[in-house]
Design a protein around this motif. Structure first.
Motif: not given
Length: 321
Positions: A197-198, A202, A204, A209, A241, A244-245, A248
């Motif tokens: 996940n990190s 997530q 850049n 992604k 998480i 949040t996607l 996007d």
């Protein structure tokens, strides 16, 4: 050597000659030397090296009683360092693609190759783990320092060609031998998904992604990974998480994120933390979802799934006490 290991219209290799050569390569440890040094070779020689590996790992002498090619058996049981060195080829742009091609061919041929990559924690110039030392169900848990865990920075931090090829191999590794990987992910759940996940979800990098979210959704929905899916969707942090996607600014990231989000909502046994997040955000979700990716009107399955999620969120009861 390339002549002996390449079949073409212009050359015919004697099976006895090739068998002798393969045996000599094993005895002289040439496979390890090539894997370790392929990055130092000129471009055309790297292509030849890839062909040599591919042919050698497929070649079976006509008189052999073993169902496996002798070079593959040797590497899996006695020289796993060859497999580890091929993985480390992703550390160099020059060797990433030829090593990746060979690794994917090996992964298709033998589950033990995947097991070695997943479990080896040797450092450079150290002895790699033997297949006989691996106990997928009861062996030690991973520290996160092994060769498998290097795929995360290779995917997220490498040049585009390296990143793309590394992810292709990473995907093959996680999807080819499902029973082995399911045990591995269940036993190393927190470490794997924390890093996944990190670093990847997530990332850049748009490409990293997007393809990582897609693979995550496919992994959770695979029946072989049912216990992993149930554990993943119990986490409120994972849900945050995912939500949040959905916000996007890139539609394909939103779309792939939706296919992970739906697993949380459709789960009939939601954890209290997941219920709390969904109920606390119910009004916002019910305003957001009807117009979410509304231009995908030709995707009937997506539209049906979105309608189902809206109904599920509408019908959710009060917060658990």
């Amino acid at each position: 050597m390339a002549v002996c290991n390449t079949v073409s219209e212009d050359t015919e290799s004697s099976p006895e000659q090739v068998a002798q050569l393969v045996n000599s390569m094993i005895q002289e440890d040439l496979l390890y030397l090539l894997a370790h040094s392929i990055r130092l070779l000129p471009f055309e020689s790297r292509k030849d090296c890839q062909s040599i590996f591919s042919y050698t790992f497929r070649f079976k002498p006509s008189h052999s009683l073993s169902p496996e090619p002798p070079a593959l058996t040797h590497v899996v049981h006695r020289r796993p360092e060859v497999i580890v060195e091929l993985c480390r080829g992703y550390g160099y742009q020059e060797s990433a693609m030829p090593c990746g091609v060979v690794l994917r061919e090996l992964l298709k041929q033998h589950e033990d190759v995947a097991s070695i990559i997943l479990h080896d924690e040797s450092r450079e110039n150290e002895r790699a783990i033997s297949i006989d030392e691996i106990d997928p169900s009861h062996g030690p848990l991973q520290s996160g320092d092994g060769v498998f865990w290097n795929f995360f920075p290779w995917i997220d931090g490498g040049a585009f060609e390296v990143s793309t090829d590394a992810f292709t191999t990473f995907r093959e590794l996680l999807t080819r031998h499902k029973a082995l990987v399911a045990i591995y992910l269940e036993r190393n759940f927190e470490l794997f998904f924390s890093r996944y996940n990190s670093v990847l979800v997530q990332s850049n990098s748009y490409v990293t992604k997007r393809q990582s979210i897609k693979l995550l959704g496919e992994t959770l929905l695979d029946r072989a990974n049912y216990s992993i899916m149930t554990q993943y969707v119990e986490s409120g942090e994972h849900l945050k998480i995912c939500m949040t996607l959905l916000k996007d600014d890139r539609k394909m990231v939103q779309y792939e994120g939706f296919h992970v989000f739906k697993v949380f909502v459709a789960n009939p046994d939601k954890s209290s933390s997941v219920q709390r997040i969904l109920v606390n955000n119910r009004e916002r979700l019910l305003r957001f979802l009807p117009t979410f990716l509304e231009d995908r009107t030709d995707d009937e399955q997506f539209m049906d799934e979105k309608s189902f999620l809206i109904r599920q969120i509408e019908s959710m009861g009060p917060l658990p006490s």
